[in-house]
Design an enzyme around this catalytic site. Structure first.
Site, mmCIF file in Angstrom:
data_model
loop_
_atom_site.group_PDB
_atom_site.id
_atom_site.type_symbol
_atom_site.label_atom_id
_atom_site.label_comp_id
_atom_site.label_asym_id
_atom_site.label_seq_id
_atom_site.Cartn_x
_atom_site.Cartn_y
_atom_site.Cartn_z
ATOM 1 N N ARG A 179 0.850 -1.187 0.000
ATOM 2 C CA ARG A 179 0.000 0.000 0.000
ATOM 3 C C ARG A 179 0.888 1.240 0.000
ATOM 4 O O ARG A 179 2.019 1.215 0.469
ATOM 5 C CB ARG A 179 -0.938 0.018 1.217
ATOM 6 C CG ARG A 179 -0.219 -0.078 2.547
ATOM 7 C CD ARG A 179 -1.212 -0.134 3.703
ATOM 8 N NE ARG A 179 -1.884 1.134 3.899
ATOM 9 C CZ ARG A 179 -1.396 2.141 4.622
ATOM 10 N NH1 ARG A 179 -0.214 2.043 5.187
ATOM 11 N NH2 ARG A 179 -2.088 3.253 4.783
ATOM 12 N N ARG A 183 -3.632 10.490 1.052
ATOM 13 C CA ARG A 183 -4.536 11.236 1.927
ATOM 14 C C ARG A 183 -5.198 12.353 1.143
ATOM 15 O O ARG A 183 -4.516 13.223 0.602
ATOM 16 C CB ARG A 183 -3.766 11.827 3.106
ATOM 17 C CG ARG A 183 -3.185 10.765 4.013
ATOM 18 C CD ARG A 183 -2.510 11.410 5.202
ATOM 19 N NE ARG A 183 -1.817 10.396 5.992
ATOM 20 C CZ ARG A 183 -0.913 10.662 6.908
ATOM 21 N NH1 ARG A 183 -0.585 11.927 7.144
ATOM 22 N NH2 ARG A 183 -0.335 9.697 7.588
ATOM 23 N N ARG A 258 20.109 -4.916 3.026
ATOM 24 C CA ARG A 258 20.581 -3.661 2.466
ATOM 25 C C ARG A 258 21.298 -2.920 3.588
ATOM 26 O O ARG A 258 20.915 -3.016 4.754
ATOM 27 C CB ARG A 258 19.424 -2.803 1.945
ATOM 28 C CG ARG A 258 18.732 -3.380 0.736
ATOM 29 C CD ARG A 258 19.622 -3.405 -0.485
ATOM 30 N NE ARG A 258 19.903 -2.073 -1.003
ATOM 31 C CZ ARG A 258 20.793 -1.819 -1.945
ATOM 32 N NH1 ARG A 258 21.529 -2.799 -2.456
ATOM 33 N NH2 ARG A 258 20.983 -0.588 -2.373
ATOM 34 N N ARG A 289 18.430 10.389 0.934
ATOM 35 C CA ARG A 289 17.843 11.509 1.680
ATOM 36 C C ARG A 289 18.933 12.234 2.465
ATOM 37 O O ARG A 289 20.040 11.721 2.640
ATOM 38 C CB ARG A 289 16.730 11.038 2.616
ATOM 39 C CG ARG A 289 17.174 10.115 3.726
ATOM 40 C CD ARG A 289 15.984 9.750 4.628
ATOM 41 N NE ARG A 289 16.388 8.837 5.692
ATOM 42 C CZ ARG A 289 15.595 8.443 6.682
ATOM 43 N NH1 ARG A 289 14.356 8.888 6.743
ATOM 44 N NH2 ARG A 289 16.023 7.609 7.608
ATOM 45 N N GLU A 315 22.448 10.126 3.235
ATOM 46 C CA GLU A 315 22.314 8.664 3.335
ATOM 47 C C GLU A 315 22.426 8.025 1.953
ATOM 48 O O GLU A 315 21.757 8.463 1.010
ATOM 49 C CB GLU A 315 20.971 8.280 3.960
ATOM 50 C CG GLU A 315 20.834 8.715 5.395
ATOM 51 C CD GLU A 315 19.575 8.167 6.060
ATOM 52 O OE1 GLU A 315 18.926 7.257 5.473
ATOM 53 O OE2 GLU A 315 19.228 8.649 7.157
ATOM 54 N N TYR A 363 11.902 -6.492 9.398
ATOM 55 C CA TYR A 363 11.965 -5.065 9.677
ATOM 56 C C TYR A 363 10.992 -4.756 10.806
ATOM 57 O O TYR A 363 9.823 -5.100 10.752
ATOM 58 C CB TYR A 363 11.612 -4.228 8.452
ATOM 59 C CG TYR A 363 11.686 -2.760 8.772
ATOM 60 C CD1 TYR A 363 12.920 -2.124 8.866
ATOM 61 C CD2 TYR A 363 10.533 -2.025 9.050
ATOM 62 C CE1 TYR A 363 13.006 -0.789 9.211
ATOM 63 C CE2 TYR A 363 10.610 -0.696 9.396
ATOM 64 C CZ TYR A 363 11.849 -0.087 9.475
ATOM 65 O OH TYR A 363 11.931 1.233 9.838
ATOM 66 N N ASP A 365 9.523 -1.671 13.383
ATOM 67 C CA ASP A 365 9.491 -0.316 13.915
ATOM 68 C C ASP A 365 9.912 -0.383 15.376
ATOM 69 O O ASP A 365 9.785 -1.425 16.029
ATOM 70 C CB ASP A 365 8.081 0.273 13.807
ATOM 71 C CG ASP A 365 7.769 0.764 12.390
ATOM 72 O OD1 ASP A 365 8.706 1.154 11.673
ATOM 73 O OD2 ASP A 365 6.581 0.755 12.009
#
Length: 382
Positions: A179, A183, A258, A289, A315, A363, A365
């Protein structure tokens, strides 16, 4: 009698959280880390009065009240809200995709106009696939265009994603992007979580407070495998947060990651880009970034004074090789199968708990890491 009930390998959020829970349950805990500092990848260090996120930007956000309440014991959080900017060849766009983004992209001013424009491009892509007899997206490029249309994909997804993964979007599996947040409002709060912010004074201070307990001993600069025999002799149970394949000496093969490389600069100016995070979404710019660390704490010192200098980090995403710092697991089919084989070996180990991003090859959070450690502690310590 062993000296420690638990040996925790790794002082990141998983290891520190579990260690604290065990210590509060009356257990003796030894925490070791191969680096010369605690806090793992959330480590921050002060440079020119600025808390620099040494291993990349970490912005805490959660909807889990238990996790939030746990961390509130060890740090006060500021009200930082992540609202990154995308730079595409000098054009600036608001992220995540919202009405500011769509207005800049197409000049639309209402949610209906934006939705119609996206739907028009989605249908074009769907028809093109159907002409080829394709009903499901074959790669990330097709998946992304079906989600947000060609214009947003070309300017804001394609270049950034290809730099991040080091592969063309047409060679990446569709499931990587399930996804993309769209918004139809002017809300550019990236996470929209109930609780979010940055620990005032940095993550290192927070982790130091978590580990500050009479039942916890911390040793940094200690490589587990080089001292395995002695360390195991001292402790009853191992809590391992390092790479799962390293634990088994890579005997089934090496899992892929990575990695990220950082170029840091101290600049004698008050502001470089005016925002904590700017993503470079064209393919020509080599970095993904730039982080300007001072804006995580609003450009102020602890007394509320403006900081005169700034620190930036460019980065660069890179292919990982043994010896590099692993950041993002490459969760494709091949690596998934290899991890499943290592997981079988891990499950057969006695008195060893595997937890966290590297040991579980997923991964996480930050809030999910803390939640997982709390859950493990619940199940073991009662």
């Amino acid at each position: 009698m062993k000296k420690y009930n638990y040996l925790v390998v790794g002082s990141g959020l998983y290891g520190a959280t579990f260690a604290r829970c065990a210590a509060e349950a009356g257990k003796k805990v030894l925490v070791i880390d191969k680096r010369n500092h605690i806090a793992g990848n959330v480590y921050t260090e002060k440079v020119e009065g600025i808390e620099v996120h040494k291993y990349g930007a970490h912005i805490f956000h959660t909807n889990d009240k238990r996790v939030w309440n746990f961390l509130q014991r060890f740090a006060d959080f500021n009200r930082f809200t992540n609202a990154p900017v995308a730079n595409y060849k000098g054009e600036l766009y608001s992220l995540p995709f919202n009405m500011y983004t769509f207005n800049k992209m197409w000049g639309v001013t209402t949610p209906k106009e934006a939705a119609d424009k996206i739907e028009e491009q989605r249908l074009e892509a769907k028809k093109a696939m159907e002409k080829e007899g394709v009903t499901e997206p074959r790669n990330l490029e097709e998946q992304a265009i079906l989600l947000v249309g060609k214009d947003i994909y070309e300017k804001l997804v394609k270049g950034y994603t290809e730099k991040q993964w080091g592969r063309p979007c047409t060679a990446l599996p569709a499931f990587i992007i399930k996804r993309l947040p769209v918004r139809l409002t002017f809300d550019n709060n990236y996470f929209n979580a109930l609780y979010q912010g940055i620990p005032i004074g940095g993550y290192t201070a927070m982790v130091e407070n978590i580990l500050n307990h009479e039942n916890i001993e911390v040793r940094t600069g200690v490589e587990y495998f080089e001292n395995k025999e002695d360390l195991d002799e001292e402790s009853e149970t191992l809590v391992y947060t390092g790479p799962i394949d390293a634990y088994f000496n890579y005997k089934l093969g090496t899992l892929q990651y990575r990695s990220v490389r950082f170029e840091n600069e101290i600049l004698d100016i008050p502001s470089f880009q005016g925002n904590a995070a700017v993503n470079y979404t064209d393919s020509e710019t080599p970095w993904t970034r730039i982080i300007e660390h001072k804006w995580f704490e609003f450009g102020k010192d602890k007394d509320g004074n403006d900081l005169p200098k700034t620190v930036i980090s460019r980065e660069y995403s890179s292919e990982w090789k043994l010896g590099d710092e692993p950041y993002y697991p490459v969760n494709d089919e091949q690596n998934g199968k290899l991890y499943a084989e290592y997981k079988k070996l891990a499950d057969a180990e006695k008195n060893v708990i595997f937890g966290g991003r590297l040991a579980e090859y997923k991964y996480y959070d930050m809030d999910a890491v803390v939640a997982a450690a709390l859950k493990t502690a619940d199940s073991i310590l009662g």
